[in-house]
Design a protein around this motif. Structure first.
Motif, PDB file in Angstrom:
ATOM      1  N   VAL A  22       0.842  -1.207   0.000  1.00 53.50           N
ATOM      2  CA  VAL A  22       0.000   0.000   0.000  1.00 53.50           C
ATOM      3  C   VAL A  22       0.871   1.248   0.000  1.00 53.50           C
ATOM      4  O   VAL A  22       0.644   2.194  -0.764  1.00 53.50           O
ATOM      5  CB  VAL A  22      -0.964   0.008   1.211  1.00 53.50           C
ATOM      6  CG1 VAL A  22      -1.610   1.366   1.409  1.00 53.50           C
ATOM      7  CG2 VAL A  22      -2.037  -1.056   1.031  1.00 53.50           C
ATOM      8  N   ALA A  23       1.902   1.260   0.853  1.00 53.97           N
ATOM      9  CA  ALA A  23       2.778   2.426   0.941  1.00 53.97           C
ATOM     10  C   ALA A  23       3.489   2.687  -0.384  1.00 53.97           C
ATOM     11  O   ALA A  23       3.547   3.821  -0.859  1.00 53.97           O
ATOM     12  CB  ALA A  23       3.793   2.235   2.060  1.00 53.97           C
ATOM     13  N   ASN A  52       3.126   0.845  17.667  1.00 56.29           N
ATOM     14  CA  ASN A  52       4.018   1.246  16.574  1.00 56.29           C
ATOM     15  C   ASN A  52       3.475   0.813  15.214  1.00 56.29           C
ATOM     16  O   ASN A  52       3.665   1.498  14.208  1.00 56.29           O
ATOM     17  CB  ASN A  52       5.440   0.741  16.797  1.00 56.29           C
ATOM     18  CG  ASN A  52       5.529  -0.765  16.870  1.00 56.29           C
ATOM     19  OD1 ASN A  52       4.563  -1.447  17.178  1.00 56.29           O
ATOM     20  ND2 ASN A  52       6.711  -1.288  16.609  1.00 56.29           N
ATOM     21  N   ALA A  53       2.763  -0.309  15.164  1.00 59.10           N
ATOM     22  CA  ALA A  53       2.140  -0.732  13.910  1.00 59.10           C
ATOM     23  C   ALA A  53       1.010   0.215  13.523  1.00 59.10           C
ATOM     24  O   ALA A  53       0.845   0.554  12.349  1.00 59.10           O
ATOM     25  CB  ALA A  53       1.608  -2.156  14.038  1.00 59.10           C
ATOM     26  N   LEU A  54       0.235   0.652  14.514  1.00 67.29           N
ATOM     27  CA  LEU A  54      -0.840   1.606  14.229  1.00 67.29           C
ATOM     28  C   LEU A  54      -0.271   2.938  13.755  1.00 67.29           C
ATOM     29  O   LEU A  54      -0.828   3.579  12.861  1.00 67.29           O
ATOM     30  CB  LEU A  54      -1.721   1.793  15.465  1.00 67.29           C
ATOM     31  CG  LEU A  54      -2.457   0.533  15.925  1.00 67.29           C
ATOM     32  CD1 LEU A  54      -3.189   0.796  17.232  1.00 67.29           C
ATOM     33  CD2 LEU A  54      -3.402   0.037  14.855  1.00 67.29           C
ATOM     34  N   ARG A  55       0.864   3.360  14.318  1.00 64.42           N
ATOM     35  CA  ARG A  55       1.516   4.594  13.847  1.00 64.42           C
ATOM     36  C   ARG A  55       2.010   4.428  12.412  1.00 64.42           C
ATOM     37  O   ARG A  55       1.946   5.356  11.610  1.00 64.42           O
ATOM     38  CB  ARG A  55       2.664   4.982  14.773  1.00 64.42           C
ATOM     39  CG  ARG A  55       2.203   5.617  16.074  1.00 64.42           C
ATOM     40  CD  ARG A  55       3.351   6.265  16.841  1.00 64.42           C
ATOM     41  NE  ARG A  55       4.388   5.328  17.236  1.00 64.42           N
ATOM     42  CZ  ARG A  55       4.358   4.554  18.324  1.00 64.42           C
ATOM     43  NH1 ARG A  55       3.314   4.610  19.134  1.00 64.42           N
ATOM     44  NH2 ARG A  55       5.351   3.750  18.596  1.00 64.42           N
ATOM     45  N   ALA A  56       2.510   3.241  12.088  1.00 67.02           N
ATOM     46  CA  ALA A  56       2.962   2.990  10.717  1.00 67.02           C
ATOM     47  C   ALA A  56       1.790   3.091   9.741  1.00 67.02           C
ATOM     48  O   ALA A  56       1.915   3.687   8.671  1.00 67.02           O
ATOM     49  CB  ALA A  56       3.626   1.613  10.622  1.00 67.02           C
ATOM     50  N   PHE A  57       0.642   2.516  10.104  1.00 61.47           N
ATOM     51  CA  PHE A  57      -0.553   2.643   9.258  1.00 61.47           C
ATOM     52  C   PHE A  57      -0.933   4.109   9.087  1.00 61.47           C
ATOM     53  O   PHE A  57      -1.254   4.562   7.994  1.00 61.47           O
ATOM     54  CB  PHE A  57      -1.739   1.881   9.851  1.00 61.47           C
ATOM     55  CG  PHE A  57      -1.733   0.406   9.593  1.00 61.47           C
ATOM     56  CD1 PHE A  57      -1.377  -0.116   8.359  1.00 61.47           C
ATOM     57  CD2 PHE A  57      -2.113  -0.487  10.584  1.00 61.47           C
ATOM     58  CE1 PHE A  57      -1.390  -1.474   8.112  1.00 61.47           C
ATOM     59  CE2 PHE A  57      -2.138  -1.853  10.348  1.00 61.47           C
ATOM     60  CZ  PHE A  57      -1.768  -2.344   9.111  1.00 61.47           C
ATOM     61  N   ASP A  58      -0.900   4.864  10.175  1.00 61.69           N
ATOM     62  CA  ASP A  58      -1.242   6.277  10.131  1.00 61.69           C
ATOM     63  C   ASP A  58      -0.279   7.034   9.216  1.00 61.69           C
ATOM     64  O   ASP A  58      -0.686   7.899   8.441  1.00 61.69           O
ATOM     65  CB  ASP A  58      -1.233   6.864  11.540  1.00 61.69           C
ATOM     66  CG  ASP A  58      -1.777   8.269  11.582  1.00 61.69           C
ATOM     67  OD1 ASP A  58      -2.874   8.492  11.016  1.00 61.69           O
ATOM     68  OD2 ASP A  58      -1.118   9.143  12.176  1.00 61.69           O
ATOM     69  N   THR A  59       1.000   6.691   9.280  1.00 66.71           N
ATOM     70  CA  THR A  59       2.020   7.356   8.468  1.00 66.71           C
ATOM     71  C   THR A  59       1.760   7.196   6.974  1.00 66.71           C
ATOM     72  O   THR A  59       1.970   8.127   6.201  1.00 66.71           O
ATOM     73  CB  THR A  59       3.416   6.796   8.820  1.00 66.71           C
ATOM     74  OG1 THR A  59       3.677   7.079  10.191  1.00 66.71           O
ATOM     75  CG2 THR A  59       4.496   7.409   7.961  1.00 66.71           C
ATOM     76  N   ILE A  60       1.278   6.012   6.575  1.00 64.47           N
ATOM     77  CA  ILE A  60       1.029   5.803   5.143  1.00 64.47           C
ATOM     78  C   ILE A  60      -0.392   6.184   4.739  1.00 64.47           C
ATOM     79  O   ILE A  60      -0.783   6.028   3.594  1.00 64.47           O
ATOM     80  CB  ILE A  60       1.332   4.359   4.701  1.00 64.47           C
ATOM     81  CG1 ILE A  60       0.366   3.362   5.333  1.00 64.47           C
ATOM     82  CG2 ILE A  60       2.768   4.003   4.977  1.00 64.47           C
ATOM     83  CD1 ILE A  60       0.429   1.984   4.701  1.00 64.47           C
ATOM     84  N   ASP A  63      -6.473   4.116   6.974  1.00 63.78           N
ATOM     85  CA  ASP A  63      -7.447   4.333   8.044  1.00 63.78           C
ATOM     86  C   ASP A  63      -7.843   2.997   8.655  1.00 63.78           C
ATOM     87  O   ASP A  63      -8.698   2.289   8.133  1.00 63.78           O
ATOM     88  CB  ASP A  63      -8.669   5.065   7.499  1.00 63.78           C
ATOM     89  CG  ASP A  63      -9.686   5.414   8.576  1.00 63.78           C
ATOM     90  OD1 ASP A  63      -9.430   5.141   9.767  1.00 63.78           O
ATOM     91  OD2 ASP A  63     -10.737   5.967   8.218  1.00 63.78           O
ATOM     92  N   ILE A  64      -7.227   2.663   9.762  1.00 65.79           N
ATOM     93  CA  ILE A  64      -7.465   1.371  10.399  1.00 65.79           C
ATOM     94  C   ILE A  64      -8.902   1.243  10.889  1.00 65.79           C
ATOM     95  O   ILE A  64      -9.460   0.153  10.922  1.00 65.79           O
ATOM     96  CB  ILE A  64      -6.445   1.122  11.541  1.00 65.79           C
ATOM     97  CG1 ILE A  64      -6.513  -0.322  12.038  1.00 65.79           C
ATOM     98  CG2 ILE A  64      -6.650   2.075  12.697  1.00 65.79           C
ATOM     99  CD1 ILE A  64      -6.035  -1.336  11.071  1.00 65.79           C
TER     100      ILE A  64
END
Length: 79
Positions: A22-23, A52-60, A63-64
């Motif tokens: 996705v990124a 940290n995984a949720l932050r990575a999703f947010d960075t790319i 929308d979890i």
């Protein structure tokens, strides 16, 4: 002169592989995801993502909250 589109091959369609795909796609890459399994299997397990995984999703920009299911487990155990 046209720009050459970069191509990435991602091995594995787990959380890490799909997040990478996705990124890369959102940054203009053409992406091929290779997965050995023919499809998802119901194993009765949940997925827990660390902060940290949720932050990575947010960075790319993923929308979890839109991807999260609404299932409530009937029972849960910790061993």
């Amino acid at each position: 002169m046209s720009a050459v589109q970069r191509h990435a091959v991602v091995a594995g369609a787990g959380i890490g592989g799909l997040t990478a795909a996705v990124a890369l796609h959102r940054h203009g890459w053409r992406v091929t995801v290779c997965e050995r399994a023919a499809g998802p299997t119901a194993v009765g397990a949940g997925i827990v993502l660390a902060p940290n995984a949720l932050r990575a999703f947010d960075t790319i920009g993923f929308d979890i909250t839109r991807a999260a299911g609404r299932a409530v487990p009937a029972a849960m155990g910790l061993r």
